[in-house]
Every structure is written in structure tokens, then in C-alpha cells.
Scaffold this motif. Sequence first.
Motif, PDB file in Angstrom:
ATOM      1  N   ALA A 157       0.835  -1.206   0.000  1.00 45.28           N
ATOM      2  CA  ALA A 157       0.000   0.000   0.000  1.00 45.28           C
ATOM      3  C   ALA A 157       0.868   1.254   0.000  1.00 45.28           C
ATOM      4  CB  ALA A 157      -0.938  -0.005   1.203  1.00 45.28           C
ATOM      5  N   ALA A 158       1.938   1.236   0.798  1.00 51.92           N
ATOM      6  CA  ALA A 158       2.854   2.383   0.829  1.00 51.92           C
ATOM      7  C   ALA A 158       3.563   2.541  -0.513  1.00 51.92           C
ATOM      8  CB  ALA A 158       3.871   2.203   1.952  1.00 51.92           C
ATOM      9  N   GLN A 159       3.900   1.432  -1.129  1.00 53.42           N
ATOM     10  CA  GLN A 159       4.546   1.485  -2.443  1.00 53.42           C
ATOM     11  C   GLN A 159       3.596   2.050  -3.497  1.00 53.42           C
ATOM     12  OE1 GLN A 159       5.651  -1.725  -5.691  1.00 53.42           O
ATOM     13  NE2 GLN A 159       6.780  -2.139  -3.813  1.00 53.42           N
ATOM     14  N   ALA A 160       2.339   1.632  -3.462  1.00 56.58           N
ATOM     15  CA  ALA A 160       1.351   2.142  -4.407  1.00 56.58           C
ATOM     16  C   ALA A 160       1.200   3.651  -4.270  1.00 56.58           C
ATOM     17  CB  ALA A 160       0.009   1.449  -4.191  1.00 56.58           C
ATOM     18  N   GLU A 161       1.230   4.146  -3.052  1.00 60.35           N
ATOM     19  CA  GLU A 161       1.143   5.590  -2.837  1.00 60.35           C
ATOM     20  C   GLU A 161       2.381   6.293  -3.381  1.00 60.35           C
ATOM     21  OE1 GLU A 161      -0.010   9.302  -2.018  1.00 60.35           O
ATOM     22  OE2 GLU A 161      -1.248   7.492  -1.972  1.00 60.35           O
ATOM     23  N   ALA A 162       3.560   5.687  -3.209  1.00 59.70           N
ATOM     24  CA  ALA A 162       4.784   6.276  -3.765  1.00 59.70           C
ATOM     25  C   ALA A 162       4.719   6.337  -5.282  1.00 59.70           C
ATOM     26  CB  ALA A 162       5.992   5.461  -3.309  1.00 59.70           C
ATOM     27  N   LEU A 163       4.166   5.293  -5.906  1.00 53.16           N
ATOM     28  CA  LEU A 163       4.007   5.298  -7.358  1.00 53.16           C
ATOM     29  C   LEU A 163       3.064   6.408  -7.790  1.00 53.16           C
ATOM     30  CD1 LEU A 163       4.265   4.184 -10.219  1.00 53.16           C
ATOM     31  CD2 LEU A 163       2.536   2.456  -9.623  1.00 53.16           C
ATOM     32  N   ARG A 164       1.964   6.574  -7.078  1.00 51.00           N
ATOM     33  CA  ARG A 164       1.017   7.637  -7.437  1.00 51.00           C
ATOM     34  C   ARG A 164       1.687   9.011  -7.363  1.00 51.00           C
ATOM     35  NH1 ARG A 164      -2.848   4.054  -5.110  1.00 51.00           N
ATOM     36  NH2 ARG A 164      -2.414   4.799  -2.994  1.00 51.00           N
ATOM     37  N   ARG A 165       2.535   9.205  -6.356  1.00 50.49           N
ATOM     38  CA  ARG A 165       3.238  10.491  -6.235  1.00 50.49           C
ATOM     39  C   ARG A 165       4.170  10.703  -7.421  1.00 50.49           C
ATOM     40  NH1 ARG A 165       3.717   8.887  -0.740  1.00 50.49           N
ATOM     41  NH2 ARG A 165       5.911   8.345  -1.049  1.00 50.49           N
ATOM     42  N   ARG A 166       4.863   9.639  -7.866  1.00 51.42           N
ATOM     43  CA  ARG A 166       5.775   9.764  -9.000  1.00 51.42           C
ATOM     44  C   ARG A 166       5.003  10.110 -10.277  1.00 51.42           C
ATOM     45  NH1 ARG A 166       9.938  11.497  -7.545  1.00 51.42           N
ATOM     46  NH2 ARG A 166      10.291  11.512  -9.791  1.00 51.42           N
ATOM     47  N   VAL A 167       3.893   9.445 -10.495  1.00 46.10           N
ATOM     48  CA  VAL A 167       3.088   9.715 -11.692  1.00 46.10           C
ATOM     49  C   VAL A 167       2.510  11.126 -11.642  1.00 46.10           C
ATOM     50  CG1 VAL A 167       1.018   9.028 -12.962  1.00 46.10           C
ATOM     51  CG2 VAL A 167       2.608   7.281 -12.121  1.00 46.10           C
ATOM     52  N   ASP A 168       2.042  11.546 -10.470  1.00 47.00           N
ATOM     53  CA  ASP A 168       1.512  12.901 -10.323  1.00 47.00           C
ATOM     54  C   ASP A 168       2.582  13.954 -10.579  1.00 47.00           C
ATOM     55  OD1 ASP A 168      -0.968  11.892  -9.707  1.00 47.00           O
ATOM     56  OD2 ASP A 168      -0.773  12.181  -7.537  1.00 47.00           O
ATOM     57  N   ALA A 169       3.856  13.591 -10.306  1.00 54.09           N
ATOM     58  CA  ALA A 169       4.972  14.518 -10.534  1.00 54.09           C
ATOM     59  C   ALA A 169       5.415  14.549 -11.992  1.00 54.09           C
ATOM     60  CB  ALA A 169       6.154  14.146  -9.645  1.00 54.09           C
ATOM     61  N   GLY A 170       4.816  13.673 -12.825  1.00 54.78           N
ATOM     62  CA  GLY A 170       5.118  13.708 -14.248  1.00 54.78           C
ATOM     63  C   GLY A 170       5.859  12.512 -14.796  1.00 54.78           C
ATOM     64  N   ASP A 171       6.208  11.546 -13.955  1.00 49.66           N
ATOM     65  CA  ASP A 171       6.891  10.351 -14.444  1.00 49.66           C
ATOM     66  C   ASP A 171       5.908   9.431 -15.169  1.00 49.66           C
ATOM     67  OD1 ASP A 171       9.115  11.302 -13.188  1.00 49.66           O
ATOM     68  OD2 ASP A 171       8.956   9.977 -11.452  1.00 49.66           O
ATOM     69  N   GLU A 172       6.417   8.725 -16.171  1.00 53.47           N
ATOM     70  CA  GLU A 172       5.605   7.718 -16.854  1.00 53.47           C
ATOM     71  C   GLU A 172       5.800   6.371 -16.180  1.00 53.47           C
ATOM     72  OE1 GLU A 172       5.133   5.532 -21.225  1.00 53.47           O
ATOM     73  OE2 GLU A 172       6.540   7.203 -20.973  1.00 53.47           O
ATOM     74  N   HIS A 173       4.698   5.693 -15.904  1.00 55.58           N
ATOM     75  CA  HIS A 173       4.761   4.358 -15.322  1.00 55.58           C
ATOM     76  C   HIS A 173       5.014   3.356 -16.432  1.00 55.58           C
ATOM     77  CE1 HIS A 173       2.531   0.936 -13.013  1.00 55.58           C
ATOM     78  NE2 HIS A 173       3.847   0.792 -12.983  1.00 55.58           N
ATOM     79  N   LEU A 174       6.172   2.675 -16.381  1.00 52.79           N
ATOM     80  CA  LEU A 174       6.581   1.757 -17.443  1.00 52.79           C
ATOM     81  C   LEU A 174       6.201   0.307 -17.168  1.00 52.79           C
ATOM     82  CD1 LEU A 174      10.172   3.151 -18.061  1.00 52.79           C
ATOM     83  CD2 LEU A 174       8.080   3.678 -19.340  1.00 52.79           C
ATOM     84  N   GLY A 175       6.159  -0.063 -15.913  1.00 52.79           N
ATOM     85  CA  GLY A 175       5.868  -1.459 -15.588  1.00 52.79           C
ATOM     86  C   GLY A 175       6.298  -1.793 -14.174  1.00 52.79           C
ATOM     87  N   GLY A 204       6.454 -16.318  -1.870  1.00 54.99           N
ATOM     88  CA  GLY A 204       6.913 -16.085  -3.241  1.00 54.99           C
ATOM     89  C   GLY A 204       7.501 -14.700  -3.371  1.00 54.99           C
ATOM     90  N   ILE A 205       7.628 -14.261  -4.613  1.00 47.17           N
ATOM     91  CA  ILE A 205       8.267 -12.984  -4.913  1.00 47.17           C
ATOM     92  C   ILE A 205       7.386 -11.798  -4.491  1.00 47.17           C
ATOM     93  CG2 ILE A 205       9.683 -13.892  -6.753  1.00 47.17           C
ATOM     94  CD1 ILE A 205       6.615 -11.918  -7.694  1.00 47.17           C
ATOM     95  N   VAL A 206       8.007 -10.600  -4.506  1.00 46.25           N
ATOM     96  CA  VAL A 206       7.263  -9.359  -4.324  1.00 46.25           C
ATOM     97  C   VAL A 206       7.467  -8.504  -5.576  1.00 46.25           C
ATOM     98  CG1 VAL A 206       7.439  -9.407  -1.825  1.00 46.25           C
ATOM     99  CG2 VAL A 206       9.198  -8.215  -3.152  1.00 46.25           C
ATOM    100  N   VAL A 207       6.860  -7.329  -5.596  1.00 44.96           N
ATOM    101  CA  VAL A 207       6.971  -6.457  -6.765  1.00 44.96           C
ATOM    102  C   VAL A 207       7.423  -5.064  -6.355  1.00 44.96           C
ATOM    103  CG1 VAL A 207       5.224  -7.679  -8.102  1.00 44.96           C
ATOM    104  CG2 VAL A 207       4.541  -5.763  -6.637  1.00 44.96           C
ATOM    105  N   GLY A 208       8.008  -4.360  -7.327  1.00 46.94           N
ATOM    106  CA  GLY A 208       8.294  -2.936  -7.227  1.00 46.94           C
ATOM    107  C   GLY A 208       7.860  -2.294  -8.534  1.00 46.94           C
ATOM    108  N   PHE A 209       7.906  -0.972  -8.595  1.00 42.90           N
ATOM    109  CA  PHE A 209       7.465  -0.285  -9.808  1.00 42.90           C
ATOM    110  C   PHE A 209       8.633   0.312 -10.579  1.00 42.90           C
ATOM    111  CE2 PHE A 209       7.062   2.925  -6.401  1.00 42.90           C
ATOM    112  CZ  PHE A 209       7.795   3.984  -6.924  1.00 42.90           C
ATOM    113  N   LEU A 210       8.413   0.517 -11.876  1.00 38.51           N
ATOM    114  CA  LEU A 210       9.401   1.111 -12.768  1.00 38.51           C
ATOM    115  C   LEU A 210       8.789   2.334 -13.439  1.00 38.51           C
ATOM    116  CD1 LEU A 210      10.583  -2.165 -14.559  1.00 38.51           C
ATOM    117  CD2 LEU A 210      11.724  -1.009 -12.646  1.00 38.51           C
ATOM    118  N   THR A 211       9.507   3.446 -13.408  1.00 35.27           N
ATOM    119  CA  THR A 211       9.061   4.652 -14.094  1.00 35.27           C
ATOM    120  C   THR A 211      10.227   5.243 -14.877  1.00 35.27           C
ATOM    121  OG1 THR A 211       9.630   6.331 -12.432  1.00 35.27           O
ATOM    122  CG2 THR A 211       7.541   5.141 -12.127  1.00 35.27           C
TER     123      THR A 211
END
Length: 229
Positions: free
Chosen positions: A11-29, A47-54
Motif C-alpha cells: 500500500a505504501a509502495q502504491a502511494e509512492a508510485l502515485r506520487r511519482r506519476v503525479d509529478a510527471g513520471d511515466e509508469h513503465l511497468g 513467493g516474490i514481491v513487486v516494485g514499480f518502474l518509471t
Amino acid sequence: MTAAGLESGLAAQAEALRRRVDAGDEHLGWKVGLNAPAVQAALGLDGIVVGFLTTATVLENGVPHSLAGAANPGIEPELAVRFGADVPADSSPEQVGAAIDAIAPALELVDLDRPLDDLHAILAANVFHRGALVGAFDAARADPGLAGLTVSVTRNGEAAGSVSAAEAYGDLAEIVRFVTLRLGLMDETLRAGQFVIAGSLTPIVPVAGGDDVRADFGPLGTLDLKFTD
């Protein structure tokens, strides 16, 4: 039982991603993280976990990258898997495989800047991610079986790892299916046009200023990263 810190960390990671996108970064995957079984066991993961790429952390082939501020940097050779269709969380491995439209070579720069004992903190900080270099996507390599693909890594001209991609990853479609399940916990979906870097094929290759890491992905090409202090 859900591992302690998994849902709150995502949940904290999802919020960090939203902040990056709001700042103008493109979400790549997305990126696969913590794919070592011993680390998963220590953190109580199944199992594995995930992170985001911008676009904020895209690296360029052959262009020197400064390691300023890094505590314990390293390189992970990976494969990037791109999708031609959305992949819902309830997809079967067969549906996942059918959605893959291309594969590319990739290098992820990570910084192991915290102990492996706090899953929430690891996820909230995007699973040690510092940068990613992704090569050209090859639509002829859309088969998740990865037959015959070997990856060799050198650091400053000396061997640093060599592996069969099929043996290192096992079932690539199953890895991606697990990614979609983790994304479901974040109210996210793997979407057409996005890609996933599927986890390190070899142990992390430590790097420092002055190092040059080159990874030969055979028919997928070669990637090169140089580092300064």
C-alpha cells in the motif's frame, strides 16, 4: 497467513508510485524482487514481491552512472517481459504466456541499503530499486520457455556469472502470474504495453565507482553499464 508487512508495504509502495506519476513520471511497468528462496523464507513470504518502474530511473546503455549516495550497490541481470494484452490477477499460466508479446535484456541497479528484516520498509522503498537499463524488445522471443538462452556477465572484463535463463527462472509464466497476484493487493493490474523485469538471473554483482559491467544475452544482445563515484 500473510507475511508481516506485505499488505501495508505494498500500500505504501502504491502511494509512492502515485506520487511519482503525479509529478510527471511515466509508469513503465514492474519489477520482481526478493526472488531468492532463502530471503523469502526469512521474511515469511510464499513467493516474490513487486516494485514499480518509471521513467525517473531509466538508465542508458554505455552511459556512465554516478553511484553517489549509494550504500551497497549491485547489478542484477534480468529479462524484461512485455505484454500485448492486459493480464488480470485470475489469469492462468497459459493466459499469461499468450499475453507475452516480446522479451528484452535488462540490467537492474539496486542498492541494498537496509537489512532484510523489515518487509514493510523494503516494499515502501521500492525493493532496493535505483535504476534499470532495458534493451530492445524482440517479438520473435515471445515464448516464455526461454529455450537456449544463456546470459553471461562480466565486471571489468572478468567473469561474474553465467546461467541458462530457462534454468534460472523455471516457469516464466508462473513468475508473471504471481506478479499479477501481488498487484491485486495494490489495486493494480498488469496492462498491455507494460513490461516486467522478472528477477535476477544470477547472484547480485557488486559494483563501485570505476566498474564496467557487461551482460551478454546471446540473441537478445549485450548491455553495458559503467559507474562513477
